[in-house]
Design a protein around this motif. Sequence first.
Motif, PDB file in Angstrom:
ATOM      1  N   MET A 172      33.133  92.548 -38.647  1.00  0.00           N
ATOM      2  CA  MET A 172      32.914  92.653 -40.087  1.00  0.00           C
ATOM      3  C   MET A 172      32.523  94.063 -40.527  1.00  0.00           C
ATOM      4  SD  MET A 172      33.718  89.971 -41.658  1.00  0.00           S
ATOM      5  CE  MET A 172      33.997  88.194 -41.472  1.00  0.00           C
ATOM      6  N   HIS A 173      32.165  94.913 -39.568  1.00  0.00           N
ATOM      7  CA  HIS A 173      31.869  96.312 -39.869  1.00  0.00           C
ATOM      8  C   HIS A 173      33.099  97.201 -39.676  1.00  0.00           C
ATOM      9  CE1 HIS A 173      27.552  95.617 -40.302  1.00  0.00           C
ATOM     10  NE2 HIS A 173      27.604  94.882 -39.203  1.00  0.00           N
ATOM     11  N   LYS A 174      34.271  96.559 -39.513  1.00  0.00           N
ATOM     12  CA  LYS A 174      35.553  97.261 -39.362  1.00  0.00           C
ATOM     13  C   LYS A 174      35.665  98.024 -38.054  1.00  0.00           C
ATOM     14  CE  LYS A 174      36.266  95.931 -43.615  1.00  0.00           C
ATOM     15  NZ  LYS A 174      37.106  94.740 -43.908  1.00  0.00           N
ATOM     16  N   LYS A 175      34.840  97.679 -37.082  1.00  0.00           N
ATOM     17  CA  LYS A 175      34.905  98.324 -35.773  1.00  0.00           C
ATOM     18  C   LYS A 175      35.924  97.592 -34.899  1.00  0.00           C
ATOM     19  CE  LYS A 175      31.646 101.088 -37.061  1.00  0.00           C
ATOM     20  NZ  LYS A 175      32.002 102.468 -37.475  1.00  0.00           N
ATOM     21  N   VAL A 176      36.748  98.370 -34.204  1.00  0.00           N
ATOM     22  CA  VAL A 176      37.775  97.800 -33.332  1.00  0.00           C
ATOM     23  C   VAL A 176      37.378  98.022 -31.873  1.00  0.00           C
ATOM     24  CG1 VAL A 176      40.201  97.931 -32.615  1.00  0.00           C
ATOM     25  CG2 VAL A 176      39.591  98.162 -35.042  1.00  0.00           C
ATOM     26  N   PHE A 177      37.427  96.966 -31.092  1.00  0.00           N
ATOM     27  CA  PHE A 177      37.069  97.046 -29.679  1.00  0.00           C
ATOM     28  C   PHE A 177      37.710  95.872 -28.960  1.00  0.00           C
ATOM     29  CE2 PHE A 177      33.762  94.995 -32.156  1.00  0.00           C
ATOM     30  CZ  PHE A 177      33.578  93.782 -31.509  1.00  0.00           C
ATOM     31  N   GLY A 178      37.536  95.814 -27.644  1.00  0.00           N
ATOM     32  CA  GLY A 178      38.122  94.703 -26.906  1.00  0.00           C
ATOM     33  C   GLY A 178      38.202  94.971 -25.423  1.00  0.00           C
ATOM     34  N   ALA A 179      39.232  94.406 -24.805  1.00  0.00           N
ATOM     35  CA  ALA A 179      39.356  94.496 -23.349  1.00  0.00           C
ATOM     36  C   ALA A 179      40.805  94.378 -22.927  1.00  0.00           C
ATOM     37  CB  ALA A 179      38.536  93.389 -22.689  1.00  0.00           C
ATOM     38  N   PHE A 180      41.111  95.051 -21.831  1.00  0.00           N
ATOM     39  CA  PHE A 180      42.376  94.838 -21.121  1.00  0.00           C
ATOM     40  C   PHE A 180      42.041  93.983 -19.909  1.00  0.00           C
ATOM     41  CE2 PHE A 180      45.194  95.770 -17.612  1.00  0.00           C
ATOM     42  CZ  PHE A 180      46.458  95.694 -18.198  1.00  0.00           C
ATOM     43  N   SER A 181      42.717  92.861 -19.774  1.00  0.00           N
ATOM     44  CA  SER A 181      42.460  91.956 -18.653  1.00  0.00           C
ATOM     45  C   SER A 181      43.683  91.890 -17.760  1.00  0.00           C
ATOM     46  CB  SER A 181      42.115  90.552 -19.155  1.00  0.00           C
ATOM     47  OG  SER A 181      42.002  89.637 -18.079  1.00  0.00           O
ATOM     48  N   SER A 182      43.474  92.020 -16.468  1.00  0.00           N
ATOM     49  CA  SER A 182      44.581  91.944 -15.511  1.00  0.00           C
ATOM     50  C   SER A 182      45.189  90.557 -15.463  1.00  0.00           C
ATOM     51  CB  SER A 182      44.097  92.330 -14.110  1.00  0.00           C
ATOM     52  OG  SER A 182      43.089  91.423 -13.670  1.00  0.00           O
ATOM     53  N   ASP A 183      44.447  89.551 -15.951  1.00  0.00           N
ATOM     54  CA  ASP A 183      44.895  88.160 -15.926  1.00  0.00           C
ATOM     55  C   ASP A 183      44.796  87.563 -17.327  1.00  0.00           C
ATOM     56  OD1 ASP A 183      43.971  88.929 -13.218  1.00  0.00           O
ATOM     57  OD2 ASP A 183      44.564  86.904 -12.685  1.00  0.00           O
ATOM     58  N   PRO A 184      45.708  86.650 -17.668  1.00  0.00           N
ATOM     59  CA  PRO A 184      45.606  85.989 -18.974  1.00  0.00           C
ATOM     60  C   PRO A 184      44.358  85.116 -19.040  1.00  0.00           C
ATOM     61  CG  PRO A 184      47.283  84.943 -17.604  1.00  0.00           C
ATOM     62  CD  PRO A 184      46.865  86.177 -16.885  1.00  0.00           C
ATOM     63  N   PHE A 185      43.853  84.911 -20.235  1.00  0.00           N
ATOM     64  CA  PHE A 185      42.636  84.120 -20.414  1.00  0.00           C
ATOM     65  C   PHE A 185      42.929  82.634 -20.207  1.00  0.00           C
ATOM     66  CE2 PHE A 185      41.854  87.743 -23.509  1.00  0.00           C
ATOM     67  CZ  PHE A 185      41.136  88.476 -22.584  1.00  0.00           C
ATOM     68  N   ARG A 186      42.035  81.987 -19.500  1.00  0.00           N
ATOM     69  CA  ARG A 186      42.201  80.562 -19.209  1.00  0.00           C
ATOM     70  C   ARG A 186      40.841  79.959 -18.899  1.00  0.00           C
ATOM     71  NH1 ARG A 186      43.731  83.321 -14.474  1.00  0.00           N
ATOM     72  NH2 ARG A 186      42.574  82.690 -12.607  1.00  0.00           N
ATOM     73  N   VAL A 187      40.786  78.650 -18.930  1.00  0.00           N
ATOM     74  CA  VAL A 187      39.582  77.943 -18.517  1.00  0.00           C
ATOM     75  C   VAL A 187      39.520  77.950 -16.998  1.00  0.00           C
ATOM     76  CG1 VAL A 187      38.390  75.717 -18.505  1.00  0.00           C
ATOM     77  CG2 VAL A 187      39.596  76.484 -20.569  1.00  0.00           C
ATOM     78  N   SER A 188      38.387  78.349 -16.460  1.00  0.00           N
ATOM     79  CA  SER A 188      38.251  78.428 -15.011  1.00  0.00           C
ATOM     80  C   SER A 188      36.796  78.200 -14.612  1.00  0.00           C
ATOM     81  CB  SER A 188      38.724  79.795 -14.503  1.00  0.00           C
ATOM     82  OG  SER A 188      38.526  79.922 -13.111  1.00  0.00           O
ATOM     83  N   LYS A 189      36.627  77.567 -13.480  1.00  0.00           N
ATOM     84  CA  LYS A 189      35.287  77.322 -12.971  1.00  0.00           C
ATOM     85  C   LYS A 189      34.654  78.609 -12.447  1.00  0.00           C
ATOM     86  CE  LYS A 189      32.808  74.270  -9.763  1.00  0.00           C
ATOM     87  NZ  LYS A 189      32.951  73.179  -8.742  1.00  0.00           N
ATOM     88  N   TYR A 190      35.491  79.541 -12.010  1.00  0.00           N
ATOM     89  CA  TYR A 190      34.998  80.776 -11.421  1.00  0.00           C
ATOM     90  C   TYR A 190      35.533  81.984 -12.191  1.00  0.00           C
ATOM     91  CZ  TYR A 190      34.186  77.533  -7.565  1.00  0.00           C
ATOM     92  OH  TYR A 190      33.789  76.451  -6.811  1.00  0.00           O
ATOM     93  N   THR A 197      40.919  95.534 -14.875  1.00  0.00           N
ATOM     94  CA  THR A 197      40.313  95.115 -16.137  1.00  0.00           C
ATOM     95  C   THR A 197      39.354  96.186 -16.648  1.00  0.00           C
ATOM     96  OG1 THR A 197      40.486  92.801 -15.440  1.00  0.00           O
ATOM     97  CG2 THR A 197      38.966  93.288 -17.245  1.00  0.00           C
ATOM     98  N   PHE A 198      39.413  96.447 -17.942  1.00  0.00           N
ATOM     99  CA  PHE A 198      38.480  97.420 -18.530  1.00  0.00           C
ATOM    100  C   PHE A 198      38.151  97.039 -19.970  1.00  0.00           C
ATOM    101  CE2 PHE A 198      42.694  99.308 -19.394  1.00  0.00           C
ATOM    102  CZ  PHE A 198      42.604  99.587 -20.760  1.00  0.00           C
ATOM    103  N   LEU A 199      37.068  97.603 -20.465  1.00  0.00           N
ATOM    104  CA  LEU A 199      36.656  97.424 -21.853  1.00  0.00           C
ATOM    105  C   LEU A 199      36.908  98.713 -22.614  1.00  0.00           C
ATOM    106  CD1 LEU A 199      33.158  95.760 -21.270  1.00  0.00           C
ATOM    107  CD2 LEU A 199      35.368  94.612 -21.505  1.00  0.00           C
TER     108      LEU A 199
END
Length: 277
Positions: A172-190, A197-199
């Motif tokens: 909401m403050h117009k700041k852009v940020f995020g992450a590059f993930s080597s793997d797609p996002f999914r539900v996982s126990k671990y 991966t980096f931020l």
Amino acid sequence: MGVAYSVGEVDHLYTFFAQWSPEVCHKGDKNQWKPHYVIKDKNQNHILVVEKDIAAINKILSKPINTAAKKWEIITVKDSKRCQSLCSSDASEVEEPEYLLEVDDDLPVLTDQSHLLDDYHLEKLAAHMPARTRGYQWQLVYSTAVHGSSLKTLYRNMAEVDSPVLLVVKDMHKKVFGAFSSDPFRVSKYCYGTGETFLYSFNPDFQVYKWSGVNSYFVSGNRDSLQLGGGGSGFALWLDADLYRGSSFSSPTFHNAPLSTNEDFIVQDLEVWTVQN
């Protein structure tokens, strides 16, 4: 990968192409896109694109476009991000097999419109993405503007994805940020992911936070939240089930500063992009 040849060594170039691609005399449907080679002048920001036609290549090199150039680089652009811009439609296929184009910055090509990323963002991020992602187009797999705000939908849209993903958040403050993930996002126990991966944050200047090597808490997901980075008092990036509230703390995984202006933030927009194989 490129191989440099002297412009005058036409015979060697002929042998190179003949051995590398014996199927050069392709007689398929003319409307079907065919692989191309790019001859790139190392000293000038130009590229010469030619079809797999030995006679055409010899003809071109017998009358070089830039006689002052001493070296050329031969690279394949099969499956490259240039395919769309160089051969975007059947109508772009013409009888003359060569043409000259200016080389743009090596930016990721987005197949969809982004509400969050511009060329400045892409230029900064591209310098830190793994080499295996280069030369591919990026496809929008999830957007709050298109799909609504739901982590469940984000997971569902990635059910068939097996490529790295780029998460982009605007608060909401117009700041852009995020992450590059080597793997797609999914539900996982671990936790899952790799050291690729980096931020990152444009808050206000560009900052990137690579893996520190302290732990491997790259990404973890459940139905209630998505988390990146851990091992400290909070996650490096945390998003709730509605993709509405989030938080960002320093984490041992990335030795990052908080990505947003405040440790707790409200999401205005969110996008996830994936490499289009």
